[in-house]
Design an enzyme around this catalytic site. Sequence first.
Site, PDB file in Angstrom:
ATOM      1  N   LYS A  54       0.867  -6.349 -13.265  1.00 11.10           N
ATOM      2  CA  LYS A  54       1.198  -4.938 -12.863  1.00 11.10           C
ATOM      3  C   LYS A  54       2.654  -4.942 -13.417  1.00 11.10           C
ATOM      4  O   LYS A  54       2.973  -3.742 -13.562  1.00 11.10           O
ATOM      5  CB  LYS A  54       1.231  -5.040 -11.104  1.00 11.10           C
ATOM      6  CG  LYS A  54      -0.089  -5.011 -10.862  1.00 11.10           C
ATOM      7  CD  LYS A  54      -0.665  -5.212  -9.441  1.00 11.10           C
ATOM      8  CE  LYS A  54      -1.942  -5.306  -8.825  1.00 11.10           C
ATOM      9  NZ  LYS A  54      -2.231  -5.637  -7.532  1.00 11.10           N
ATOM     10  N   GLN A  98       0.417  -7.977  -2.336  1.00  7.15           N
ATOM     11  CA  GLN A  98      -0.943  -8.574  -3.164  1.00  7.15           C
ATOM     12  C   GLN A  98      -1.712  -9.427  -2.092  1.00  7.15           C
ATOM     13  O   GLN A  98      -1.304 -10.235  -1.338  1.00  7.15           O
ATOM     14  CB  GLN A  98      -0.445  -9.400  -4.135  1.00  7.15           C
ATOM     15  CG  GLN A  98      -1.377 -10.229  -5.215  1.00  7.15           C
ATOM     16  CD  GLN A  98      -2.138  -9.076  -6.078  1.00  7.15           C
ATOM     17  OE1 GLN A  98      -1.451  -7.933  -6.474  1.00  7.15           O
ATOM     18  NE2 GLN A  98      -3.366  -9.089  -5.973  1.00  7.15           N
ATOM     19  N   ASP A 123      -1.821   1.138  -2.733  1.00  6.97           N
ATOM     20  CA  ASP A 123      -3.070   0.751  -2.662  1.00  6.97           C
ATOM     21  C   ASP A 123      -3.998   1.611  -2.001  1.00  6.97           C
ATOM     22  O   ASP A 123      -5.201   1.454  -2.127  1.00  6.97           O
ATOM     23  CB  ASP A 123      -3.158  -0.699  -2.113  1.00  6.97           C
ATOM     24  CG  ASP A 123      -2.954  -1.844  -3.016  1.00  6.97           C
ATOM     25  OD1 ASP A 123      -3.423  -1.568  -4.170  1.00  6.97           O
ATOM     26  OD2 ASP A 123      -2.657  -2.947  -2.568  1.00  6.97           O
TER      27      ASP A 123
END
Length: 290
Positions: A54, A98, A123
Amino acid sequence: MSAKILSGKEFAAQIKESAKLEVEELKNKFNVTPGLAVIIVGENPASQVYVRNKHKTCEELGINSEVVAMSESTTKDELLAKIDELNADKNIHGILVQLPLPDAIKSHSEEILNRIDPLKDVDGFHPMNVGKLVTGSPALVPCTPAGCIEMLDLAGIEIDGKRAVIIGRSNIVGKPMLHLLMARHATVTVCHSHTKNLAEVTREADILVAAMGKPKFVTADMIKPGATVIDVGINRIAPKKLVGDVDFENAVEVAGAITPVPGGVGLLTVAMLMKNVVKAVKFQLEEKNS
Ligand code: NAD
């Protein structure tokens, strides 16, 4: 007959190119450089690889990327305080935590994710964004299913009026996929671990999405000839061997188009995250001007 291979690499490159142009436009028009903060707690090796990817992709596209590495022993309150700090930081437009979190705080995952400002929730897991997705309002949408839709569009595969079947009903993949496909006028069935006669249902699909986390579970006889098969599954069956939820070698002879694993949907997910960062900046600019 062998199916068309839907290359994640090719589509991800197109999505990233489009995100890069939008990043440049935001800089030129609004003097804003998008910023993404990725919080990683603990030392999970797979998570470390995802976070590195990322970060690297952000750098390629001109997005500021901050990796916030916190120790395995981080408490829930310390993590919430870090999220509050990033929520208030004007240079950070997207925040993600994460997953999975370490065992000691795993049970608080929902509370932790819900602390992220919905406008920075790249997200797309916050209930506010989930609700907007369900009601069809502009929202930050989970990257993996959003990437699948983007790929279908880029590949010129029609969704409107098609019969779509999703295997898996998780909050991350199956459920958002349902709403995205329905919003595009597909007729959608969601299957899960309690579904009876799964193959009978999957054989009706013009678009079959496998998101169950079971290596090579979807066999050729479960696929309608000519169907588009999207394999979201990522299963490690040996230290260096990843396979999807679809038995690719045989499915490729029946499907009309199919995504490989590796080299398929996984690459789209990171590309879509970049699109979501750009989208988050735009939502925040709109909010400021309203
Ligand atoms: P999950 O474990 O949360 O959900 C799995 C779903 O599959 C459940 O809804 C369950 O009911 C269903 N299921 C399990 N066994 C079944 C069976 N025998 N028959 C029918 N349905 C069954 O998983 P998830 O987070 O949605 O992930 C699914 C897979 O996708 C995993 O392999 C994961 O690694 C992968 N994944 C990939 C990406 C990507 O970027 N490509 C992103 C997220 C998840």
